[in-house]
Write an enzyme that holds these catalytic residues in place. Sequence first.
Site: not given
Length: 246
Positions: A189, A120
């Site tokens: 995570g 991203h």
Amino acid sequence: MREAQIDKAVSLLRQSEYTIAFTGAGISVESGVPPFRGENGIWSKYDPQVLDLDYFHSNPLDSWKVIREIFYDYFGKAQPNDAHKVLGKWEQKGLLKCVITQNIDNLHQTGGSKTVYEFHGNAQTMECTVCSHHFPASEADFEKLPVTCPECGSLVKPAFIFFGEAIPAEAYVGSLEAARNADVCLVIGSLGEVMPAAMVPWEAKRNGASIIEINPKPSNFTGSITDVHIVAKASEALVALDERLS
């Protein structure tokens, strides 16, 4: 944290010739970076449209006020935690080939990782929307909004992916190639809710990799492709693994 799961993970890591790490927001929470989604996520406090590409171009000042507050005033000073540092150490020792991350906080790089595929993009780099000039966020003048290009004076945006933008080709291709080569994929995570990034562990599994998941709670990977689930915070689990592997 169950010792049996740590033992299984250590065994898989020792046997692996090609280990990759796939990380999401959970690895950076311990550094004070909030996740975007969830009860205490960024989008529970702000309107996501500020990161819509069309809205940004139509309303650059409104967007930049929120972008500055979130990414540069709020958690721009975050530092890498032990989880980031362990992954950086493992790459330097040859135990880890690369990190594939959904995060835009640059903490893997400051934690010592060199080969990082950023699905991203990265908030610590600025890019001009007209001439494509790139420069560090540390050189941006956040007192004058919207931020403009030092080369041509045009509108600047952070070099992370806005809604309506494509995934960077280099990160996309590199991530999937690494996934196909992996013997072990560490999922750290990430809940596996954001596509297409969440495809990476699935691609690794499809090509024979073992999946070691480090998450305090179950994710979309847990009951589907995870072989070993270490129920713990990222730093706690990675430090424990590192002590066994050292």
